[in-house]
Design a protein around this motif. Sequence first.
Motif, PDB file in Angstrom:
ATOM      1  N   UNK A 113      -5.828   4.179 -11.227  1.00  0.00           N
ATOM      2  CA  UNK A 113      -4.860   3.075 -11.240  1.00  0.00           C
ATOM      3  C   UNK A 113      -4.273   2.824  -9.856  1.00  0.00           C
ATOM      4  N   UNK A 114      -5.125   2.467  -8.916  1.00  0.00           N
ATOM      5  CA  UNK A 114      -4.715   2.240  -7.533  1.00  0.00           C
ATOM      6  C   UNK A 114      -5.472   1.033  -6.994  1.00  0.00           C
ATOM      7  N   UNK A 115      -5.091  -0.137  -7.473  1.00  0.00           N
ATOM      8  CA  UNK A 115      -5.729  -1.380  -7.045  1.00  0.00           C
ATOM      9  C   UNK A 115      -4.754  -2.518  -7.296  1.00  0.00           C
ATOM     10  N   UNK A 116      -5.048  -3.680  -6.723  1.00  0.00           N
ATOM     11  CA  UNK A 116      -4.184  -4.836  -6.912  1.00  0.00           C
ATOM     12  C   UNK A 116      -4.909  -6.118  -6.563  1.00  0.00           C
ATOM     13  N   UNK A 117      -4.179  -7.215  -6.624  1.00  0.00           N
ATOM     14  CA  UNK A 117      -4.722  -8.544  -6.350  1.00  0.00           C
ATOM     15  C   UNK A 117      -3.935  -9.132  -5.184  1.00  0.00           C
ATOM     16  N   UNK A 118      -4.632  -9.808  -4.264  1.00  0.00           N
ATOM     17  CA  UNK A 118      -3.967 -10.355  -3.082  1.00  0.00           C
ATOM     18  C   UNK A 118      -4.413 -11.787  -2.822  1.00  0.00           C
ATOM     19  N   UNK A 119      -3.497 -12.573  -2.291  1.00  0.00           N
ATOM     20  CA  UNK A 119      -3.834 -13.928  -1.863  1.00  0.00           C
ATOM     21  C   UNK A 119      -2.936 -14.323  -0.710  1.00  0.00           C
ATOM     22  N   UNK A 120      -3.478 -15.134   0.175  1.00  0.00           N
ATOM     23  CA  UNK A 120      -2.686 -15.681   1.283  1.00  0.00           C
ATOM     24  C   UNK A 120      -2.986 -17.161   1.435  1.00  0.00           C
ATOM     25  N   UNK A 121      -2.058 -17.846   2.083  1.00  0.00           N
ATOM     26  CA  UNK A 121      -2.200 -19.261   2.389  1.00  0.00           C
ATOM     27  C   UNK A 121      -2.260 -19.405   3.901  1.00  0.00           C
ATOM     28  N   UNK A 122      -3.290 -20.062   4.387  1.00  0.00           N
ATOM     29  CA  UNK A 122      -3.483 -20.267   5.823  1.00  0.00           C
ATOM     30  C   UNK A 122      -3.458 -21.759   6.105  1.00  0.00           C
ATOM     31  N   UNK A 123      -2.634 -22.172   7.054  1.00  0.00           N
ATOM     32  CA  UNK A 123      -2.544 -23.571   7.460  1.00  0.00           C
ATOM     33  C   UNK A 123      -2.771 -23.673   8.962  1.00  0.00           C
ATOM     34  N   UNK A 128       9.497  -0.123   2.503  1.00  0.00           N
ATOM     35  CA  UNK A 128      10.195   0.959   3.182  1.00  0.00           C
ATOM     36  C   UNK A 128       9.758   2.353   2.809  1.00  0.00           C
ATOM     37  N   UNK A 129       8.607   2.503   2.141  1.00  0.00           N
ATOM     38  CA  UNK A 129       8.156   3.821   1.714  1.00  0.00           C
ATOM     39  C   UNK A 129       7.408   4.570   2.813  1.00  0.00           C
ATOM     40  N   UNK A 130       6.831   3.849   3.790  1.00  0.00           N
ATOM     41  CA  UNK A 130       6.112   4.472   4.896  1.00  0.00           C
ATOM     42  C   UNK A 130       6.516   3.790   6.197  1.00  0.00           C
ATOM     43  N   UNK A 131       6.119   4.414   7.313  1.00  0.00           N
ATOM     44  CA  UNK A 131       6.537   3.939   8.627  1.00  0.00           C
ATOM     45  C   UNK A 131       5.432   3.268   9.429  1.00  0.00           C
ATOM     46  N   UNK A 132       4.178   3.429   9.028  1.00  0.00           N
ATOM     47  CA  UNK A 132       3.086   2.839   9.787  1.00  0.00           C
ATOM     48  C   UNK A 132       1.859   2.707   8.906  1.00  0.00           C
ATOM     49  N   UNK A 133       0.946   1.823   9.332  1.00  0.00           N
ATOM     50  CA  UNK A 133      -0.389   1.684   8.766  1.00  0.00           C
ATOM     51  C   UNK A 133      -1.350   1.450   9.926  1.00  0.00           C
ATOM     52  N   UNK A 134      -2.607   1.875   9.758  1.00  0.00           N
ATOM     53  CA  UNK A 134      -3.626   1.441  10.724  1.00  0.00           C
ATOM     54  C   UNK A 134      -4.945   1.238  10.010  1.00  0.00           C
ATOM     55  N   UNK A 135      -5.687   0.236  10.509  1.00  0.00           N
ATOM     56  CA  UNK A 135      -6.940  -0.187   9.893  1.00  0.00           C
ATOM     57  C   UNK A 135      -7.959  -0.493  10.989  1.00  0.00           C
ATOM     58  N   UNK A 136      -9.224  -0.245  10.678  1.00  0.00           N
ATOM     59  CA  UNK A 136     -10.278  -0.559  11.635  1.00  0.00           C
ATOM     60  C   UNK A 136     -11.008  -1.849  11.332  1.00  0.00           C
ATOM     61  N   UNK A 137     -11.119  -2.196  10.052  1.00  0.00           N
ATOM     62  CA  UNK A 137     -11.873  -3.377   9.643  1.00  0.00           C
ATOM     63  C   UNK A 137     -10.896  -4.457   9.210  1.00  0.00           C
ATOM     64  N   UNK A 138     -11.073  -5.667   9.710  1.00  0.00           N
ATOM     65  CA  UNK A 138     -10.074  -6.720   9.504  1.00  0.00           C
ATOM     66  C   UNK A 138     -10.652  -7.927   8.777  1.00  0.00           C
ATOM     67  N   UNK A 139     -11.060  -7.748   7.545  1.00  0.00           N
ATOM     68  CA  UNK A 139     -11.455  -8.915   6.768  1.00  0.00           C
ATOM     69  C   UNK A 139     -10.192  -9.614   6.268  1.00  0.00           C
ATOM     70  N   UNK A 140     -10.150 -10.941   6.312  1.00  0.00           N
ATOM     71  CA  UNK A 140      -8.881 -11.653   6.074  1.00  0.00           C
ATOM     72  C   UNK A 140      -8.290 -11.412   4.695  1.00  0.00           C
ATOM     73  N   UNK A 141      -9.130 -11.256   3.671  1.00  0.00           N
ATOM     74  CA  UNK A 141      -8.589 -11.040   2.322  1.00  0.00           C
ATOM     75  C   UNK A 141      -7.891  -9.689   2.196  1.00  0.00           C
ATOM     76  N   UNK A 142      -8.206  -8.749   3.095  1.00  0.00           N
ATOM     77  CA  UNK A 142      -7.573  -7.439   3.049  1.00  0.00           C
ATOM     78  C   UNK A 142      -6.217  -7.391   3.743  1.00  0.00           C
ATOM     79  N   UNK A 143      -5.956  -8.311   4.684  1.00  0.00           N
ATOM     80  CA  UNK A 143      -4.816  -8.108   5.578  1.00  0.00           C
ATOM     81  C   UNK A 143      -3.847  -9.277   5.736  1.00  0.00           C
ATOM     82  N   UNK A 144      -4.289 -10.489   5.557  1.00  0.00           N
ATOM     83  CA  UNK A 144      -3.403 -11.615   5.876  1.00  0.00           C
ATOM     84  C   UNK A 144      -2.132 -11.598   5.043  1.00  0.00           C
TER      85      UNK A 144
END
Length: 273
Positions: A107-117, A208-224
């Motif tokens: 049980x560690x998944x979710x749904x994401x969406x962003x709007x880009x203009x 506010x649960x953590x202080x940092x994140x880092x990622x190597x792969x930047x597909x837009x659906x994962x990060x925007x």
Amino acid sequence: MTSPVNIETLAGILADAADTEIMPRFRNLGDRDVRQKTSAVDLVTEADEAAERLIKARCAEAFPDALFIGEESVAADPALLPRLAEAELAIVVDPIDGTANFAAGLPAFGVMASVVAKGETVGGLLYDPFCKDFLLAEKGAGAFLDRRGQRSRIAVANPVPLDEMVGSGGASYFEKDLQGTIFANLHKLRIVGNYRCAQLEYWAMATGAVHFLFFGKLMPWDHLAGALIVEEAGGMFRRLDGSAYRPRHVGGGLLVATDEASWEVLSREIFGG
């Protein structure tokens, strides 16, 4: 800045897809419902594809002028992704972020969406299909937890020294030399974890649960979506070279921190920047 796409309507579409196409399949997948894409850790399930079909169809009805960029749509047609950089308006969707967890019954998944203009992220949504909560933000308007219609403002954690920092990251998508640098320096931090789910990692950062994140792969659906929500919650993010992260970027790494000073410390002490 008000999103040109009604964020509440988009949220409802994500919730409907989770309720009808994702959750009924959780821990109920057959052998033929899970397939590899590029490797054994890059999976797609019938739930990913069915959810994206529903979201795409509903977005076409509600937002007919928006280009739709979904993870599975791009997997089927890679030529779709470069269109994001030039689109007047686009909706970017990850129907299930954390597919490997979903396929494993975790049980560690979710749904994401962003709007880009016009090349800028102006709206973001993270949906928790278990609690039916959203994190959401519109550019310049703050970040909020929406718990079944009741909204409360969220904020990133207060800065702490490097040896007290707790966060999340994975080194597997960085070049080998940089991987070695990262692993050699992780002892400087208090705790480093990895959910294998950017949605949960951004949720933890923005609340506010953590202080940092880092990622190597930047597909837009994962990060925007997550990056905008973190920014509106008071945090900051840049690519590893210090440059701004934009929807068109798919490489260069990403470091997310509570504030600029923390970003500089992490960049220097963990990545050797």
